[in-house]
Write an enzyme that holds these catalytic residues in place. Structure first.
Site, PDB file in Angstrom:
ATOM      1  N   MET A  65       4.148  -3.675   2.026  1.00 46.09           N
ATOM      2  CA  MET A  65       3.921  -4.902   1.262  1.00 46.09           C
ATOM      3  C   MET A  65       3.358  -5.960   2.194  1.00 46.09           C
ATOM      4  O   MET A  65       3.864  -6.149   3.304  1.00 46.09           O
ATOM      5  CB  MET A  65       5.222  -5.385   0.614  1.00 46.09           C
ATOM      6  CG  MET A  65       5.784  -4.435  -0.423  1.00 46.09           C
ATOM      7  SD  MET A  65       7.391  -4.954  -1.064  1.00 46.09           S
ATOM      8  CE  MET A  65       8.470  -4.569   0.341  1.00 46.09           C
TER       9      MET A  65
ATOM     10  N   GLN B  87       0.797   1.980   7.109  1.00 46.46           N
ATOM     11  CA  GLN B  87      -0.084   2.075   5.945  1.00 46.46           C
ATOM     12  C   GLN B  87      -1.450   1.500   6.296  1.00 46.46           C
ATOM     13  O   GLN B  87      -1.561   0.380   6.784  1.00 46.46           O
ATOM     14  CB  GLN B  87       0.517   1.318   4.761  1.00 46.46           C
ATOM     15  CG  GLN B  87      -0.372   1.232   3.539  1.00 46.46           C
ATOM     16  CD  GLN B  87      -1.217  -0.029   3.522  1.00 46.46           C
ATOM     17  OE1 GLN B  87      -0.839  -1.042   4.105  1.00 46.46           O
ATOM     18  NE2 GLN B  87      -2.368   0.030   2.870  1.00 46.46           N
TER      19      GLN B  87
ATOM     20  N   TYR C 263      -5.361   0.462   5.168  1.00 41.04           N
ATOM     21  CA  TYR C 263      -6.445   0.190   4.232  1.00 41.04           C
ATOM     22  C   TYR C 263      -7.770   0.501   4.927  1.00 41.04           C
ATOM     23  O   TYR C 263      -7.909   0.305   6.138  1.00 41.04           O
ATOM     24  CB  TYR C 263      -6.445  -1.272   3.788  1.00 41.04           C
ATOM     25  CG  TYR C 263      -5.422  -1.623   2.736  1.00 41.04           C
ATOM     26  CD1 TYR C 263      -5.445  -1.008   1.488  1.00 41.04           C
ATOM     27  CD2 TYR C 263      -4.457  -2.596   2.975  1.00 41.04           C
ATOM     28  CE1 TYR C 263      -4.515  -1.342   0.509  1.00 41.04           C
ATOM     29  CE2 TYR C 263      -3.525  -2.941   1.997  1.00 41.04           C
ATOM     30  CZ  TYR C 263      -3.566  -2.297   0.769  1.00 41.04           C
ATOM     31  OH  TYR C 263      -2.657  -2.626  -0.197  1.00 41.04           O
TER      32      TYR C 263
ATOM     33  N   THR D 187      -3.814   4.207   1.914  1.00 40.59           N
ATOM     34  CA  THR D 187      -3.847   3.762   0.521  1.00 40.59           C
ATOM     35  C   THR D 187      -5.261   3.933  -0.006  1.00 40.59           C
ATOM     36  O   THR D 187      -6.219   3.393   0.566  1.00 40.59           O
ATOM     37  CB  THR D 187      -3.406   2.302   0.408  1.00 40.59           C
ATOM     38  OG1 THR D 187      -2.036   2.203   0.797  1.00 40.59           O
ATOM     39  CG2 THR D 187      -3.543   1.798  -1.019  1.00 40.59           C
TER      40      THR D 187
ATOM     41  N   ARG E 220      -5.861  -9.884 -10.746  1.00 38.67           N
ATOM     42  CA  ARG E 220      -4.489 -10.311 -10.980  1.00 38.67           C
ATOM     43  C   ARG E 220      -4.521 -11.740 -11.515  1.00 38.67           C
ATOM     44  O   ARG E 220      -4.681 -12.708 -10.762  1.00 38.67           O
ATOM     45  CB  ARG E 220      -3.680 -10.167  -9.689  1.00 38.67           C
ATOM     46  CG  ARG E 220      -3.716  -8.716  -9.196  1.00 38.67           C
ATOM     47  CD  ARG E 220      -3.136  -8.506  -7.829  1.00 38.67           C
ATOM     48  NE  ARG E 220      -3.426  -7.133  -7.368  1.00 38.67           N
ATOM     49  CZ  ARG E 220      -3.133  -6.666  -6.165  1.00 38.67           C
ATOM     50  NH1 ARG E 220      -2.528  -7.453  -5.275  1.00 38.67           N
ATOM     51  NH2 ARG E 220      -3.448  -5.423  -5.830  1.00 38.67           N
TER      52      ARG E 220
ATOM     53  N   LYS F   1      -1.598   7.667  -0.374  1.00 34.23           N
ATOM     54  CA  LYS F   1      -0.884   6.849  -1.365  1.00 34.23           C
ATOM     55  C   LYS F   1      -1.853   6.321  -2.412  1.00 34.23           C
ATOM     56  O   LYS F   1      -2.924   5.808  -2.079  1.00 34.23           O
ATOM     57  CB  LYS F   1      -0.193   5.671  -0.677  1.00 34.23           C
ATOM     58  CG  LYS F   1       0.539   4.714  -1.631  1.00 34.23           C
ATOM     59  CD  LYS F   1       1.213   3.592  -0.857  1.00 34.23           C
ATOM     60  CE  LYS F   1       1.968   2.635  -1.772  1.00 34.23           C
ATOM     61  NZ  LYS F   1       1.042   1.751  -2.516  1.00 34.23           N
TER      62      LYS F   1
ATOM     63  N   SER G 198       1.422   6.851  -7.178  1.00 31.18           N
ATOM     64  CA  SER G 198       1.568   5.397  -7.266  1.00 31.18           C
ATOM     65  C   SER G 198       0.431   4.800  -8.065  1.00 31.18           C
ATOM     66  O   SER G 198      -0.724   5.223  -7.937  1.00 31.18           O
ATOM     67  CB  SER G 198       1.561   4.788  -5.858  1.00 31.18           C
ATOM     68  OG  SER G 198       1.526   3.372  -5.904  1.00 31.18           O
TER      69      SER G 198
ATOM     70  N   SER H 284       6.369   2.683  -7.413  1.00 31.36           N
ATOM     71  CA  SER H 284       6.078   1.812  -8.570  1.00 31.36           C
ATOM     72  C   SER H 284       7.200   1.860  -9.594  1.00 31.36           C
ATOM     73  O   SER H 284       7.402   2.867 -10.271  1.00 31.36           O
ATOM     74  CB  SER H 284       4.748   2.166  -9.256  1.00 31.36           C
ATOM     75  OG  SER H 284       3.662   2.114  -8.351  1.00 31.36           O
ATOM     76  N   GLY H 285       7.946   0.754  -9.664  1.00 29.52           N
ATOM     77  CA  GLY H 285       8.929   0.558 -10.715  1.00 29.52           C
ATOM     78  C   GLY H 285      10.360   0.878 -10.377  1.00 29.52           C
ATOM     79  O   GLY H 285      11.252   0.640 -11.195  1.00 29.52           O
ATOM     80  N   ILE H 286      10.634   1.421  -9.184  1.00 31.24           N
ATOM     81  CA  ILE H 286      12.013   1.781  -8.829  1.00 31.24           C
ATOM     82  C   ILE H 286      12.854   0.514  -8.720  1.00 31.24           C
ATOM     83  O   ILE H 286      12.532  -0.409  -7.978  1.00 31.24           O
ATOM     84  CB  ILE H 286      12.050   2.560  -7.499  1.00 31.24           C
ATOM     85  CG1 ILE H 286      11.289   3.877  -7.623  1.00 31.24           C
ATOM     86  CG2 ILE H 286      13.493   2.804  -7.055  1.00 31.24           C
ATOM     87  CD1 ILE H 286      11.891   4.862  -8.589  1.00 31.24           C
ATOM     88  N   ARG H 287      13.964   0.501  -9.464  1.00 26.45           N
ATOM     89  CA  ARG H 287      14.808  -0.690  -9.502  1.00 26.45           C
ATOM     90  C   ARG H 287      16.296  -0.380  -9.364  1.00 26.45           C
ATOM     91  O   ARG H 287      17.114  -1.308  -9.429  1.00 26.45           O
ATOM     92  CB  ARG H 287      14.593  -1.453 -10.827  1.00 26.45           C
ATOM     93  CG  ARG H 287      13.173  -1.987 -11.019  1.00 26.45           C
ATOM     94  CD  ARG H 287      12.857  -3.100 -10.031  1.00 26.45           C
ATOM     95  NE  ARG H 287      11.517  -3.625 -10.208  1.00 26.45           N
ATOM     96  CZ  ARG H 287      10.438  -3.185  -9.578  1.00 26.45           C
ATOM     97  NH1 ARG H 287      10.548  -2.171  -8.729  1.00 26.45           N
ATOM     98  NH2 ARG H 287       9.251  -3.731  -9.770  1.00 26.45           N
TER      99      ARG H 287
END
Length: 350
Positions: free
Chosen positions: A77, A124, A126, A152, A161, A228, A250, A282-285
């Protein structure tokens, strides 16, 4: 103390500037895929095994050869100093306390060497227009002690966005892409109706990343290569043919192509297509979400946003402890003594 990982978002939203809050929370377009990640995970059912005699489950495993106390790594991140003075360094320390890998972003706001000194790390990457800088980043990752290279591949350009566009979001002057020597400054220049971060990535990222470039990366490093941003099993298979040892299923947390499938919905087909480690992002909570991913064939998961919210409250270690406790309890309820047994659960869709 929070009762669930979701609690950290509401708590952090009270202390973060609105633009930063939207930068973290937002997705691309109408945020259809962002919402779909959550609804699709909620739809996964698992039939528990009973009378299994499981009183002390062992959630430990290895991810890409790295020991992990739970099958979780911290997702890459960008710009974590937006939420905490120490940024990535503080979150890496929390990862070390939790005994899990930390993935350093190309766009981290602290130098990779300082982050890697705090935890077991992967890097990671880019794909940048400046090939010499790409080479330097790969070399630095190995020299810093990172044990895997995660490329990625789903950001030829940054998704639109709209929250950032409407906020004319820009980075404060003290938050920089610390790994990019002589980094460009577009991310710090606000323009009405535009995201300065998107302007920066458009200038820095090379959109023509191809399979030939991935082959070049494979030849350039001896580190295990992880790709990724894959959702199509054909791409997963080709990545392994190119030499990838791992795949991360992802959709970039719903921040790239709006309308892409939920990562959890793409997982099973990718697992079927390849013979390597497959991680879900993506989305793990929650610990239950981790169980869902492993029941559908993942080796482990990456978790992102909840830890940024917790980091803003200086509570990242607490959040990871909560996640570990949730997973251990979920394993008990499912009758699974080890991580390997989770893959034998019968799954369905609500």
């Amino acid at each position: 103390m929070a009762s669930s990982l979701d609690d950290y978002e509401s708590l952090a939203s009270k202390v973060l500037p609105a633009g930063v809050r939207d930068f973290i929370a937002g997705g691309s377009g109408s945020e259809t895929t962002l919402r779909r990640n959550r609804s699709a995970l909620d739809a996964v059912t698992m039939a528990p095994r009973v009378l299994a005699g499981v009183s002390s489950p062992d959630p430990s495993t290895k991810l890409l050869g790295t020991p992990a106390a739970i099958p979780v790594a911290i997702a890459p991140m960008a710009y974590q100093q937006l939420v905490h003075p120490e940024g990535e360094i503080a979150l890496a320390r929390a990862a070390a306390m939790a005994g899990i890998p930390y993935v350093i972003s190309t766009l981290s706001s602290q130098p990779m060497e300082q982050i890697a000194a705090e935890a077991s790390t992967w890097f990671q990457l880019y794909w940048l227009r400046d090939r010499a800088m790409v080479e330097s980043l790969i070399d630095r990752a190995g020299q810093a002690g990172c044990t895997a290279l995660m490329v990625t591949v789903d950001v030829p350009v940054m998704g639109r966005r709209l929250r950032d566009v409407r906020n004319a979001f820009q980075l404060p002057s003290e938050v920089v892409a610390a790994n990019l020597v002589g980094a460009r400054t577009e991310a710090h220049v606000g323009v009405a109706g535009a995201s300065a971060v998107a302007t920066h990535t458009a200038a820095a990222f090379e959109p023509s990343l191809s399979w030939l470039d991935l082959e070049w990366i494979r030849q350039r490093t001896e580190l295990p290569l992880v790709v990724k941003g894959i959702l199509d099993p054909r791409d997963a298979y080709r990545a392994t043919e190119t030499g990838a040892e791992g795949i991360v299923v992802s959709n970039h947390g719903g921040r790239q192509l709006d309308g892409a499938p939920a990562s959890i919905d793409a997982l099973a087909a990718v697992v079927e297509a390849v013979d390597c480690e497959v991680l879900l992002d993506s989305g793990i909570r929650s610990g239950t979400d981790v169980l869902r991913a492993l029941a559908l064939g993942a080796s482990g998961v990456l978790i992102g946003r909840p830890l940024l919210w917790a980091l803003a409250l200086d509570a990242a270690a607490e959040a990871l402890e909560l996640l570990s406790g949730e997973l251990t309890q979920a394993m008990m309820l499912a009758g699974c003594a080890t991580v390997a047994e989770i893959a034998d659960l019968t799954t369905g869709r609500a």
